[in-house]
Write an enzyme that holds these catalytic residues in place. Structure first.
Site, short mmCIF file in Angstrom:
data_model
loop_
_atom_site.label_atom_id
_atom_site.label_comp_id
_atom_site.label_asym_id
_atom_site.label_seq_id
_atom_site.Cartn_x
_atom_site.Cartn_y
_atom_site.Cartn_z
N THR A 96 0.90 -1.32 -0.02
CA THR A 96 0.04 0.05 -0.10
C THR A 96 0.65 1.36 -0.12
O THR A 96 2.12 1.89 1.03
CB THR A 96 -0.25 0.32 0.79
OG1 THR A 96 -1.57 -0.69 1.02
CG2 THR A 96 -2.03 1.48 1.62
N LYS A 171 -7.28 1.71 -2.91
CA LYS A 171 -7.50 1.20 -1.60
C LYS A 171 -7.21 2.17 -0.10
O LYS A 171 -7.94 1.86 0.49
CB LYS A 171 -5.93 0.70 -1.45
CG LYS A 171 -5.18 -0.18 -0.13
CD LYS A 171 -6.00 -1.28 0.51
CE LYS A 171 -6.04 -1.45 1.56
NZ LYS A 171 -4.40 -2.26 1.58
N LYS A 239 0.04 4.96 8.89
CA LYS A 239 0.45 5.32 6.99
C LYS A 239 -0.13 5.50 5.60
O LYS A 239 -0.33 6.28 5.31
CB LYS A 239 1.96 4.46 7.70
CG LYS A 239 2.55 3.77 6.01
CD LYS A 239 2.18 3.28 4.66
CE LYS A 239 2.62 1.39 4.51
NZ LYS A 239 1.59 1.95 3.68
#
Length: 288
Positions: A96, A171, A239
């Site tokens: 990701t 995502k 994150k």
């Protein structure tokens, strides 16, 4: 096919294993060599001391590491995978990351006549263990079609969302939705406990109603039981959310709930919960 798999964390370790078990010739690289050795003992593939050597003669190179800089560290340079890859092979990033990195990697790959797909995953460790991931992909349709039989081995659903970067943006949507869902579940379960309700009965009711979700099915009872030493750590969620916020600034999206929840996660980090599962949000709500 000969496949290189870079990164053997909680997701990459079983993902690479499924590919080896399916009959592919998998060579792995991991920064902690003992983890790669353990993978070889379990799955009987091969390991390499550098990303370059793992990717040598590979048809596909798959990566699942930590963040943008981690990806760059295994792609570029003399020991990176890109310098080892032949023309018309495919580099697939399951990490990701930012959409900007996906675009950067695509440009670098094009210069080497290598195809690139950004293909982040959702489904957590259980999804990786059981080959039930959702893989959202960005890139050229022709490269996607070539890679699809391999991606299908690790997933219950693989989708080409759009061009390069579309997988990462999808995502981001996933993570923004999860932030609100987990906070809602935390508040609901905390309310149920304070109201004297049996969480097992409540879960059975909710799973058959409009509140049903993956998070409800997989995190409600563990929240109620105070179990948070598994799953997706809040360090990683923060994150991911930081990437979402950067992209939101670029495309003009408002994300007030996600920013609120991110602040809650920051409080929990400061309280020592950095490695706890994201469902640890419920701890903020408990009566003292």
């Amino acid at each position: 096919m000969k496949i290189a798999f870079i990164g053997l964390g909680v997701m990459g370790y079983p993902m690479a294993g499924h590919l080896q078990n399916a009959g592919h010739d998998v060579v792995v690289f991991n920064r902690t060599a003992s983890k790669a050795a353990a993978w070889v003992d379990k799955y009987h593939g091969e390991r390499a001391p550098t990303p370059y050597l793992a990717a040598t003669n590979a048809d596909l190179v798959l990566m699942c590491v930590g963040n943008d800089d981690d990806v760059r560290s295994v792609v570029y340079g003399d020991d990176g995978v890109l310098s080892a890859m032949s023309a018309e092979t495919i580099l697939i990033d399951h990490t990701t990351t930012s959409a900007l990195l996906a675009e950067e990697l695509s440009v670098a790959c094009t210069k080497s006549k290598v195809h690139f797909l950004d293909a982040p995953v959702s489904g957590g460790q259980a999804g990786a263990d059981n080959a039930l991931l959702t893989i959202m992909t960005g890139g050229e349709a022709s490269a996607y079609e070539r890679a699809l039989p391999v991606l299908d081995i690790m997933a219950k659903k693989v989708t080409l969302v759009g061009g390069v970067g579309a997988g990462q943006k999808c995502k981001m949507v996933n993570q923004l939705c999860i932030a609100g869902l987990v906070q809602g579940l935390a508040e609901g379960i905390n309310f149920a406990k304070n109201a004297g309700l049996d969480e097992h009965v409540v879960l059975d009711v909710l799973r058959n109603g409009a509140a049903q979700s993956w998070q409800l099915e997989n995190r409600t009872l563990t929240m109620a039981q105070g179990k948070f030493d598994f799953g997706f750590a809040i360090d990683w969620m923060r994150k991911d959310l930081s990437i979402c916020f950067e992209e939101a600034e670029r495309n003009g999206s408002l994300v007030p709930i996600a920013k609120l929840v991110d602040g809650f996660y920051a409080e929990l980090q400061n309280a020592g919960e950095q490695r706890s599962d994201t469902s640890v949000l419920i701890k903020r709500l408990a009566k003292s």
